[in-house]
Design a protein around this motif. Structure first.
Motif, PDB file in Angstrom:
ATOM      1  N   ASN A  94       0.823  -1.222   0.000  1.00 49.98           N
ATOM      2  CA  ASN A  94       0.000   0.000   0.000  1.00 49.98           C
ATOM      3  C   ASN A  94       0.849   1.260   0.000  1.00 49.98           C
ATOM      4  O   ASN A  94       0.554   2.244   0.678  1.00 49.98           O
ATOM      5  N   SER A  95       1.925   1.226  -0.798  1.00 51.71           N
ATOM      6  CA  SER A  95       2.780   2.412  -0.936  1.00 51.71           C
ATOM      7  C   SER A  95       2.393   3.196  -2.180  1.00 51.71           C
ATOM      8  O   SER A  95       1.690   2.693  -3.064  1.00 51.71           O
ATOM      9  N   PHE A  96       2.890   4.436  -2.272  1.00 53.14           N
ATOM     10  CA  PHE A  96       2.602   5.284  -3.429  1.00 53.14           C
ATOM     11  C   PHE A  96       3.261   4.773  -4.708  1.00 53.14           C
ATOM     12  O   PHE A  96       2.978   5.292  -5.794  1.00 53.14           O
ATOM     13  N   LYS A 118     -15.685 -19.944  -1.126  1.00 48.77           N
ATOM     14  CA  LYS A 118     -16.655 -20.801  -0.448  1.00 48.77           C
ATOM     15  C   LYS A 118     -16.586 -20.565   1.066  1.00 48.77           C
ATOM     16  O   LYS A 118     -15.642 -19.980   1.583  1.00 48.77           O
ATOM     17  N   ASP A 119     -17.613 -21.068   1.771  1.00 50.46           N
ATOM     18  CA  ASP A 119     -17.695 -20.846   3.219  1.00 50.46           C
ATOM     19  C   ASP A 119     -16.563 -21.499   3.996  1.00 50.46           C
ATOM     20  O   ASP A 119     -16.184 -21.031   5.068  1.00 50.46           O
ATOM     21  N   ASN A 120     -16.024 -22.613   3.462  1.00 51.23           N
ATOM     22  CA  ASN A 120     -14.945 -23.299   4.189  1.00 51.23           C
ATOM     23  C   ASN A 120     -13.568 -22.847   3.740  1.00 51.23           C
ATOM     24  O   ASN A 120     -12.571 -23.530   3.961  1.00 51.23           O
ATOM     25  N   GLU A 121     -13.501 -21.663   3.117  1.00 47.91           N
ATOM     26  CA  GLU A 121     -12.224 -21.065   2.720  1.00 47.91           C
ATOM     27  C   GLU A 121     -11.985 -19.812   3.559  1.00 47.91           C
ATOM     28  O   GLU A 121     -12.809 -18.895   3.577  1.00 47.91           O
ATOM     29  N   LEU A 122     -10.858 -19.770   4.261  1.00 46.13           N
ATOM     30  CA  LEU A 122     -10.539 -18.665   5.158  1.00 46.13           C
ATOM     31  C   LEU A 122      -9.532 -17.717   4.507  1.00 46.13           C
ATOM     32  O   LEU A 122      -8.612 -18.155   3.818  1.00 46.13           O
ATOM     33  N   VAL A 123      -9.703 -16.405   4.746  1.00 50.30           N
ATOM     34  CA  VAL A 123      -8.852 -15.382   4.132  1.00 50.30           C
ATOM     35  C   VAL A 123      -8.371 -14.434   5.227  1.00 50.30           C
ATOM     36  O   VAL A 123      -9.126 -14.078   6.148  1.00 50.30           O
ATOM     37  N   ARG A 124      -7.099 -14.009   5.116  1.00 51.28           N
ATOM     38  CA  ARG A 124      -6.532 -13.010   6.026  1.00 51.28           C
ATOM     39  C   ARG A 124      -5.912 -11.895   5.199  1.00 51.28           C
ATOM     40  O   ARG A 124      -5.138 -12.152   4.273  1.00 51.28           O
ATOM     41  N   ILE A 125      -6.252 -10.633   5.520  1.00 49.21           N
ATOM     42  CA  ILE A 125      -5.769  -9.475   4.766  1.00 49.21           C
ATOM     43  C   ILE A 125      -4.676  -8.778   5.561  1.00 49.21           C
ATOM     44  O   ILE A 125      -4.789  -8.589   6.776  1.00 49.21           O
ATOM     45  N   ALA A 126      -3.596  -8.365   4.865  1.00 50.15           N
ATOM     46  CA  ALA A 126      -2.504  -7.642   5.511  1.00 50.15           C
ATOM     47  C   ALA A 126      -1.874  -6.670   4.530  1.00 50.15           C
ATOM     48  O   ALA A 126      -1.885  -6.901   3.316  1.00 50.15           O
ATOM     49  N   THR A 127      -1.348  -5.557   5.043  1.00 48.18           N
ATOM     50  CA  THR A 127      -0.520  -4.643   4.252  1.00 48.18           C
ATOM     51  C   THR A 127       0.905  -4.712   4.809  1.00 48.18           C
ATOM     52  O   THR A 127       1.136  -5.277   5.876  1.00 48.18           O
ATOM     53  N   PHE A 128       1.848  -4.123   4.084  1.00 45.04           N
ATOM     54  CA  PHE A 128       3.228  -4.164   4.580  1.00 45.04           C
ATOM     55  C   PHE A 128       4.013  -2.959   4.101  1.00 45.04           C
ATOM     56  O   PHE A 128       3.725  -2.378   3.050  1.00 45.04           O
ATOM     57  N   ASP A 129       4.978  -2.569   4.915  1.00 43.67           N
ATOM     58  CA  ASP A 129       5.984  -1.575   4.538  1.00 43.67           C
ATOM     59  C   ASP A 129       7.339  -2.170   4.913  1.00 43.67           C
ATOM     60  O   ASP A 129       7.831  -3.057   4.229  1.00 43.67           O
ATOM     61  N   TYR A 154      -3.343   4.117   0.914  1.00 36.66           N
ATOM     62  CA  TYR A 154      -1.982   4.073   0.367  1.00 36.66           C
ATOM     63  C   TYR A 154      -1.180   5.248   0.921  1.00 36.66           C
ATOM     64  O   TYR A 154      -1.697   6.354   1.112  1.00 36.66           O
ATOM     65  N   LYS A 155       0.129   4.992   1.198  1.00 29.95           N
ATOM     66  CA  LYS A 155       0.961   5.959   1.910  1.00 29.95           C
ATOM     67  C   LYS A 155       2.295   6.167   1.191  1.00 29.95           C
ATOM     68  O   LYS A 155       2.728   5.329   0.405  1.00 29.95           O
ATOM     69  N   ASP A 156       2.944   7.282   1.535  1.00 27.53           N
ATOM     70  CA  ASP A 156       4.294   7.564   1.037  1.00 27.53           C
ATOM     71  C   ASP A 156       5.278   6.839   1.958  1.00 27.53           C
ATOM     72  O   ASP A 156       5.651   7.347   3.024  1.00 27.53           O
ATOM     73  N   GLN A 157       5.687   5.643   1.576  1.00 30.43           N
ATOM     74  CA  GLN A 157       6.507   4.802   2.455  1.00 30.43           C
ATOM     75  C   GLN A 157       7.371   3.857   1.628  1.00 30.43           C
ATOM     76  O   GLN A 157       7.092   3.606   0.455  1.00 30.43           O
ATOM     77  N   GLU A 158       8.430   3.348   2.251  1.00 37.76           N
ATOM     78  CA  GLU A 158       9.276   2.332   1.635  1.00 37.76           C
ATOM     79  C   GLU A 158       8.703   0.953   1.981  1.00 37.76           C
ATOM     80  O   GLU A 158       8.224   0.742   3.098  1.00 37.76           O
ATOM     81  N   THR A 159       8.761   0.032   1.037  1.00 41.12           N
ATOM     82  CA  THR A 159       8.287  -1.338   1.300  1.00 41.12           C
ATOM     83  C   THR A 159       9.434  -2.311   1.046  1.00 41.12           C
ATOM     84  O   THR A 159      10.204  -2.139   0.100  1.00 41.12           O
ATOM     85  N   TYR A 160       9.522  -3.321   1.893  1.00 42.54           N
ATOM     86  CA  TYR A 160      10.602  -4.295   1.800  1.00 42.54           C
ATOM     87  C   TYR A 160       9.989  -5.695   1.793  1.00 42.54           C
ATOM     88  O   TYR A 160       9.904  -6.351   2.828  1.00 42.54           O
ATOM     89  N   LEU A 161       9.559  -6.118   0.619  1.00 48.37           N
ATOM     90  CA  LEU A 161       8.865  -7.398   0.495  1.00 48.37           C
ATOM     91  C   LEU A 161       9.775  -8.572   0.864  1.00 48.37           C
ATOM     92  O   LEU A 161       9.324  -9.539   1.483  1.00 48.37           O
ATOM     93  N   THR A 162      11.055  -8.505   0.509  1.00 46.96           N
ATOM     94  CA  THR A 162      11.968  -9.619   0.785  1.00 46.96           C
ATOM     95  C   THR A 162      12.015  -9.925   2.280  1.00 46.96           C
ATOM     96  O   THR A 162      11.813 -11.061   2.703  1.00 46.96           O
TER      97      THR A 162
END
Length: 511
Positions: A94-96, A118-129, A154-162
């Motif tokens: 969620n960076s610029f 489906k109902d028996n499928e679970l989901v988790r949402i997350a953002t990262f910087d 969304y923000k003005d930020q650095e993201t480090y996926l690794t």
């Protein structure tokens, strides 16, 4: 030249006539992606779970082989029929650096994704910087998930996926599960900065965890290299990847990811003698719509301490014997002989003990004579600081006043490696801190040069405080094993273990 084309044509015809398709991970058949693949593995208690994708989702005539052992206990289950079919972790950058068009596309795609699940499928949402920020737990509630997705800013930020993904795989997926886990990442690519984890370390962790990672890349015109690095995560985990600019139909993308519902979970229970905690190569063979598929995967074996077998004593039948006068006579003679033998043995023990005692007194006196050796100050200075022992005060000679100061010699340990198959090949070397074992005399402290399966610098054995031993593999070609288990990281060992270097096995002792 014509002969060359004829041979090529014959080879193609022979390949087309072959009735078996053999793939490792995802293969290519008739120019199209062959979707037969082992997409994930997990080891839980005494069982190995394989999550297998097949073209039609119909697996018949299933056989599974661990090393050279054929497994009899195999239980297939369609994951769509399980209480929890799958768990999906969604990571959103969620960076610029993500364009406004791609931000909206991301939200639209995720809303479509949760609406279709489906109902028996679970989901988790997350953002990262620089670190991950979880917005939900694993849930199935559509309204709460939709509200969370639409609230992403969304923000003005650095993201480090690794770094973030490495820590997620290391910590969040530390405990293996019987459930099919997967990750969806929406980002502008994998960085490879000077500090932190490298992309190569991340790829190794992805292979180790065997969790499918779908990647959706957002292009900004300057990130072609980082997108390639990110898409490699999907290739490593045998699933698809997408470029947001090329996705014209979000619903089609969601449907492709939803094809995981056709995955079959195979529960394999290995035989008890295979539960050694090692990593073994395995082979899965099955039929689907008339085609035969063979898939291979490295799996972590369960580990279980074998219980000592209880031996039931066999009852002894004692029959009653009628004694005769002759038996009584022979008994007396036998008793007399035994008494004579015991007296002889006792005399022999006394004689041997006396001789031994005299030898001990002689050696002790000799040692005392040799121990009073004056050490000059310049010699003491040459000792390493940690080798100098506290001085011991002893009475002076001939009744003179004062004391004589001497230093005890430092006690050094000796590392001994004995070839199990050829005990005459025994190697000894003093060990104060560490010993390098290998085939090269230039790079190794302890040289084993009679077998080429031993690398030039094969492993390091280190002694630390409290005489604790540790062994590390030095990127050897054929690996280092302790009691049959491969050394992947620094491993504590003790005297008496069996270490394997290439083809050679040694008993390790420290005295």
């Amino acid at each position: 030249m014509r002969k060359k084309y004829i041979y090529l044509l014959l080879a193609v015809m022979l390949f087309m006539g072959c009735g078996q398709t053999v793939v490792m991970g995802t293969g290519i058949k008739d120019g199209k992606t062959n979707e037969a693949a082992i997409v994930s593995t997990s080891t839980v208690e005494d069982s190995i779970f394989l999550f297998v994708k097949s073209p039609a989702g119909k697996m018949e005539q299933v056989t599974y082989q661990l090393g050279v052992n054929l497994c009899d206990h195999i239980k297939p289950s369609a994951i769509s029929q399980l209480d929890v079919a799958m768990k999906t972790l969604v990571l959103v950058d969620n960076s610029f650096s993500i364009s406004k068009d791609d931000r909206q596309k991301t939200k639209d795609m995720l809303v479509e994704f949760i609406a279709e699940k489906k109902d028996n499928e679970l989901v988790r949402i997350a953002t990262f910087d620089k670190e991950i920020h979880y917005l939900t737990d694993y849930i199935s509630d559509y309204i709460e998930l939709k509200k969370t997705i639409q609230s992403i800013t969304y923000k003005d930020q650095e993201t480090y996926l690794t770094d973030v993904l490495y820590e997620v795989l290391k910590n969040d997926f530390a405990t293996p599960e019987e459930v099919y886990n997967r990750i969806i990442i929406i980002s502008d690519g994998v960085d490879n900065k000077a500090l932190g984890y490298t992309k190569e370390e991340l790829y190794i962790k992805v292979k180790e965890k065997a969790i499918p990672i779908y990647t959706i890349g957002c292009s900004n015109g300057k990130n072609e290299e980082t997108l390639k690095n990110m898409f490699a995560l999907s290739r490593t985990s045998n699933v698809k990847y997408y470029l947001m600019d090329e996705v014209k139909d979000l619903e089609l993308l969601v449907q492709e990811i939803a094809q995981d519902r056709t995955i079959t979970r195979l529960e394999v229970i290995p035989e008890a003698d295979l539960l050694d905690g090692s990593i073994k190569n395995s082979k899965l063979t099955f039929e689907d719509s008339g085609e035969v598929y063979s898939l291979t995967a490295d799996v972590l074996m369960p580990f279980k301490v074998k219980e000592a077998e209880q031996v039931t004593p066999t009852p002894t039948l004692i029959s009653e014997v009628v004694e005769t006068p002759q038996d009584e006579t022979s008994k007396v003679e036998t008793a007399n002989k035994m008494q004579f033998y015991l007296i002889c043995i006792a005399i022999g023990v006394v004689v041997v003990g006396g001789i031994g005692f005299m030898i001990m007194i002689f050696l002790k006196k000799k040692k005392q004579q040799n121990s009073f050796e004056t050490i000059s100050s310049h010699v003491v200075a040459n000792y390493e600081e940690d080798e100098i022992q506290e001085p011991t005060e002893m009475a002076g000679n001939d009744g003179e006043e004062g004391t004589c100061r001497i230093w005890d010699e430092p006690k050094r340990k000796t590392l001994i490696l004995t070839d199990i198959k050829s005990p005459s090949k025994t190697f000894q070397v003093p060990i104060a801190h560490s010993v390098i074992v290998g085939r090269s005399s230039k790079n190794s402290t302890l040289v084993i040069d009679y077998d080429k399966s031993v690398s030039g610098k094969h492993c390091e054995i280190e002694m630390r405080g409290d005489n604790k031993l540790f062994i590390m593999d030095l990127e050897s070609s054929n690996g280092t094993y302790v009691n049959g288990n491969r050394v992947l990281t620094e491993t504590e060992i003790s005297s008496g273990v069996i270490i394997k270097l290439g083809r050679l096995e040694f008993k390790l002792e420290v005295r």
